[in-house]
Scaffold this active site. Structure first.
Site, PDB file in Angstrom:
ATOM      1  N   GLU A 211      -4.329  -2.455  -3.422  1.00 52.26           N
ATOM      2  CA  GLU A 211      -4.004  -0.824  -3.807  1.00 52.26           C
ATOM      3  C   GLU A 211      -2.599  -0.629  -3.147  1.00 52.26           C
ATOM      4  OE1 GLU A 211      -5.716   0.435  -6.845  1.00 52.26           O
ATOM      5  OE2 GLU A 211      -4.840   1.949  -5.513  1.00 52.26           O
TER       6      GLU A 211
ATOM      7  N   CYS B 146      -0.392   8.087  -0.869  1.00 48.74           N
ATOM      8  CA  CYS B 146      -0.044   7.046  -1.880  1.00 48.74           C
ATOM      9  C   CYS B 146       0.248   7.683  -3.121  1.00 48.74           C
ATOM     10  CB  CYS B 146      -1.142   5.830  -1.954  1.00 48.74           C
ATOM     11  SG  CYS B 146      -2.529   6.383  -2.270  1.00 48.74           S
TER      12      CYS B 146
HETATM   13  P1  NDP Z   1       1.048  -1.614   5.709  1.00 48.78           P
HETATM   14  O1  NDP Z   1       1.000  -2.436   4.283  1.00 48.78           O
HETATM   15  O2  NDP Z   1       1.997  -1.794   6.758  1.00 48.78           O
HETATM   16  O3  NDP Z   1      -0.034  -1.921   6.392  1.00 48.78           O
HETATM   17  C1  NDP Z   1      -1.597  -1.896   5.770  1.00 48.78           C
HETATM   18  C2  NDP Z   1      -2.670  -2.741   6.525  1.00 48.78           C
HETATM   19  O4  NDP Z   1      -2.356  -4.034   6.461  1.00 48.78           O
HETATM   20  C3  NDP Z   1      -2.688  -2.411   7.990  1.00 48.78           C
HETATM   21  O5  NDP Z   1      -3.974  -2.410   8.519  1.00 48.78           O
HETATM   22  C4  NDP Z   1      -1.856  -3.195   8.621  1.00 48.78           C
HETATM   23  O6  NDP Z   1      -1.941  -3.776  10.035  1.00 48.78           O
HETATM   24  C5  NDP Z   1      -2.310  -4.590   7.859  1.00 48.78           C
HETATM   25  N1  NDP Z   1      -1.323  -5.704   7.814  1.00 48.78           N
HETATM   26  C6  NDP Z   1       0.002  -5.605   7.992  1.00 48.78           C
HETATM   27  N2  NDP Z   1       0.326  -7.151   7.920  1.00 48.78           N
HETATM   28  C7  NDP Z   1      -0.315  -7.797   7.336  1.00 48.78           C
HETATM   29  C8  NDP Z   1      -0.680  -9.118   6.786  1.00 48.78           C
HETATM   30  N3  NDP Z   1       0.390  -9.934   6.697  1.00 48.78           N
HETATM   31  N4  NDP Z   1      -1.864  -9.592   6.453  1.00 48.78           N
HETATM   32  C9  NDP Z   1      -2.945  -8.620   6.383  1.00 48.78           C
HETATM   33  N5  NDP Z   1      -2.961  -7.326   6.711  1.00 48.78           N
HETATM   34  C10 NDP Z   1      -1.802  -6.849   7.107  1.00 48.78           C
HETATM   35  O7  NDP Z   1       0.832  -0.208   5.330  1.00 48.78           O
HETATM   36  P2  NDP Z   1       0.784   1.048   5.937  1.00 48.78           P
HETATM   37  O8  NDP Z   1      -0.067   1.002   7.063  1.00 48.78           O
HETATM   38  O9  NDP Z   1       2.451   1.340   6.361  1.00 48.78           O
HETATM   39  O10 NDP Z   1       0.434   2.054   5.011  1.00 48.78           O
HETATM   40  C11 NDP Z   1       1.224   2.810   4.085  1.00 48.78           C
HETATM   41  C12 NDP Z   1       1.375   2.295   2.781  1.00 48.78           C
HETATM   42  O11 NDP Z   1       0.046   2.128   2.258  1.00 48.78           O
HETATM   43  C13 NDP Z   1       2.028   2.953   1.689  1.00 48.78           C
HETATM   44  O12 NDP Z   1       2.915   2.149   1.078  1.00 48.78           O
HETATM   45  C14 NDP Z   1       1.183   3.776   0.972  1.00 48.78           C
HETATM   46  O13 NDP Z   1       1.593   4.124  -0.358  1.00 48.78           O
HETATM   47  C15 NDP Z   1      -0.120   2.682   0.736  1.00 48.78           C
HETATM   48  N6  NDP Z   1      -1.189   3.401   0.242  1.00 48.78           N
HETATM   49  C16 NDP Z   1      -1.737   3.125  -0.859  1.00 48.78           C
HETATM   50  C17 NDP Z   1      -2.806   3.791  -1.346  1.00 48.78           C
HETATM   51  C18 NDP Z   1      -3.179   3.339  -2.774  1.00 48.78           C
HETATM   52  O14 NDP Z   1      -4.638   3.787  -2.842  1.00 48.78           O
HETATM   53  N7  NDP Z   1      -2.518   2.927  -3.563  1.00 48.78           N
HETATM   54  C19 NDP Z   1      -3.544   4.477  -0.485  1.00 48.78           C
HETATM   55  C20 NDP Z   1      -3.157   4.727   1.091  1.00 48.78           C
HETATM   56  C21 NDP Z   1      -2.039   4.005   1.351  1.00 48.78           C
HETATM   57  P3  NDP Z   1      -1.016  -2.857  11.173  1.00 48.78           P
HETATM   58  O15 NDP Z   1      -0.889  -1.380  10.667  1.00 48.78           O
HETATM   59  O16 NDP Z   1      -1.899  -2.877  12.309  1.00 48.78           O
HETATM   60  O17 NDP Z   1       0.122  -3.507  11.204  1.00 48.78           O
END
Ligand code: NDP
Length: 512
Positions: free
Chosen positions: A236, A270
């Protein structure tokens, strides 16, 4: 020069005050957590579904009873007020768990397979839902509690055990949730691992399904990694939601609604409204009122700060780019000077060339583009890489419904926006770069359960198409085809051929 915000998750974004660091999990702890969850899963799945339902309700009740505690943790990690965290992540929890139970019952019910007693005598078949095993949940920081419990409930209700991986920016809320789970569920049914992206990658290597909420670039990596392992993934991802404001809208309600869904959680949603396409006849009045609303909003009472410096930088870059390309600043447009706060901002006269109209901003900025008519608004709204939510604001709801169904989105609203995110029986989903994941409802269950067909045959005779391939086989196939085309005259012939075939098959199987 170092700032308080250099290390993720070690500061209050509203004040810059330090928070004690949370240690990342060692590789051995990650594999141990997955292994323990795996060992606990068969017993958890073997419990009556009603037990699992009761325990999930108990967890929801426990979170509600301790709501003050968790809202204060969220407030410290995100800079939002505890009231805001309570309103957007906790208040609806009891109804959410009941809805999640209903969605689970609908999604996991056993479905009988209808079978013709002529061609398939003595057989009964059904399709069942079987839990995947261990589900990994990787969540972002923007809603550090609800991003977890939306997939946590369906995963547990359907008999999986779970390993949580919070964002390194908000590790404490996830930790708190984990501790409540430990108090409610049997040992190892829910586990947690902490750390950054590398920890998330290791999680995907060990689990049977992955639910990921986050950005598009990371979501692509997650989906690829899961595909390599042939495990299901629900991704998502981001959004760039548009609101289409028609000239016949209720101006006061539309300004209030667009303002709320644009600035709520400082736009770090999001499905927050980021782009507004407004019909020319109402544009002056709409922009003026929206500007006044934005100017009156306070940080952090109405909207919190941005969660991290990178997010603040993106907002500043997008606003600067828009202003350099001719946008008009109506309100805000600068940091508050307190923590990572940024004033609620309205930009008018925006155009499709600006980054603010194309890239996800994830900040408290509403970018308004004036359009001659609804068709133009629709074309611009759909000219976008993302496809999460969209809305049309009008008093003519029949026209609004027609228009919103033409928006290229997964969540379509008339005179509201994103409100269905708190309705667990509605599908939260998108298209294009938002990804194909479904975050709630009975339609989300492809991630949580696999399907198993079970057929039991009590027919004493062999099936009519088994060996030998004698001369009657072609006639039997032809008669079966004619029956399927609706010919009832062929029925006696078909029954006779089946009887002849069965005799021949038995003869072959009993020959001396
Ligand atoms: P990220 O993609 O940076 O991170 C999301 C999660 O993935 C975090 O726990 C992060 O860890 C982890 N992560 C990072 N790299 C990897 C990898 N290679 N493999 C597995 N996990 C990994 O997103 P953000 O935290 O910046 O969140 C914001 C984004 O989320 C926005 O684009 C927003 O639109 C989206 N979002 C979408 C929603 C939806 O329902 N469509 C709802 C809420 C948010 P860490 O943070 O520790 O680096």
């Amino acid at each position: 020069m170092s700032t308080p915000y250099d290390r993720p998750g070690t500061y209050n974004p509203g004040t810059g005050e330090p928070l004690p660091p949370v240690a990342p999990s060692e590789p051995s702890e990650i594999s141990a957590a997955i292994g323990q969850a795996r060992a606990a899963q068969p017993a958890w799945a073997a419990r009556p579904a009603g037990d699992r339902y009761d325990l999930c309700r108990k967890l929801a009740r426990r979170i509600m009873e301790n709501r003050k505690q968790v809202c204060e943790i969220m407030a410290a990690e995100t800079g939002r007020t505890a009231t805001e965290a309570f309103m957007s992540e906790v208040v609806y929890l009891m109804t959410a768990v009941d809805s999640a139970v209903r969605a689970c019952e609908a999604a996991t019910a056993t479905v009988p397979v209808p079978l013709s007693f002529i061609e398939y005598p003595g057989k009964k078949a059904c399709v069942e839902a079987v839990p995947r095993g261990v589900v990994g949940i990787i969540a972002p920081w923007n809603y550090p509690l609800s991003n977890f419990y939306k997939p946590l409930f369906p995963a547990l209700l359907s008999g999986n055990t779970v390993v949580l991986k919070p964002s390194e920016f908000t590790p404490r809320t996830g930790q708190w949730l984990y501790e409540q789970c430990v108090a409610v569920f049997p040992t190892n049914v829910v586990k947690i691992i902490q750390g950054a992206g590398d920890v998330g990658q290791k999680l995907i290597q060990g689990v049977d399904a992955i639910v990921f909420t986050g950005s598009v670039p990371t979501g692509r990596k997650v989906a690829l990694q899961a595909a390599e392992r042939l495990i299901p993934s629900s991704v998502e991802l981001g959004g760039k939601d548009a609101a289409i404001v028609l000239a016949d809208c209720d101006l006061t309600r539309t300004v209030a609604g667009v303002g709320y869904w644009g600035f709520h959680n400082a736009g770090q949603n999001c499905a927050g409204i980021e782009r507004v396409y407004v019909e020319a006849p109402i544009a002056d009045a709409f922009v003026a009122q929206l500007g006044k609303l934005a100017a009156a909003l306070r940080v952090p009472e109405d909207l919190g700060p941005l969660q991290n410096p990178r997010q603040l930088q993106i907002v500043e870059e997008h606003v600067a780019d828009a202003l350099a390309k001719g946008a008009r600043l109506v309100a805000g447009g600068k940091p508050t000077g307190q923590g990572l706060g940024y004033a609620a901002t309205v930009l008018d006269q925006c155009t499709a060339e600006m980054r603010i109209m194309r890239e996800e901003t994830f900040g408290p900025v509403l970018a308004v583009q004036r359009v001659p008519d609804a068709e133009q608004a629709l074309a611009l709204a759909n000219d976008c890489a993302y496809g999460l939510g969209g809305s049309v604001w009008t008093k003519n709801t029949a026209r609004g419904e027609q228009l919103v169904r033409r928006m290229e989105v997964g969540v379509a609203m008339v005179n509201n926006h994103a409100v269905s995110g708190t309705l667990p029986e509605s599908a939260w989903t998108g298209m294009k770069d938002t990804g194909t994941g479904i975050a709630q409802s009975q339609f989300a269950y492809a991630t949580f359960v696999r399907r198993r067909t079970v057929l039991v045959d009590t027919n004493k005779d062999p099936d009519a198409w088994w060996f030998p391939a004698n001369a009657d086989l072609a006639a039997f196939a032809e008669a079966a085809a004619q029956k399927s085309l609706g010919s009832f005259i062929v029925l006696p012939k078909l029954v006779g051929l089946i009887s002849k075939r069965v005799k021949a098959i038995k003869a072959l199987a009993t020959q001396k």
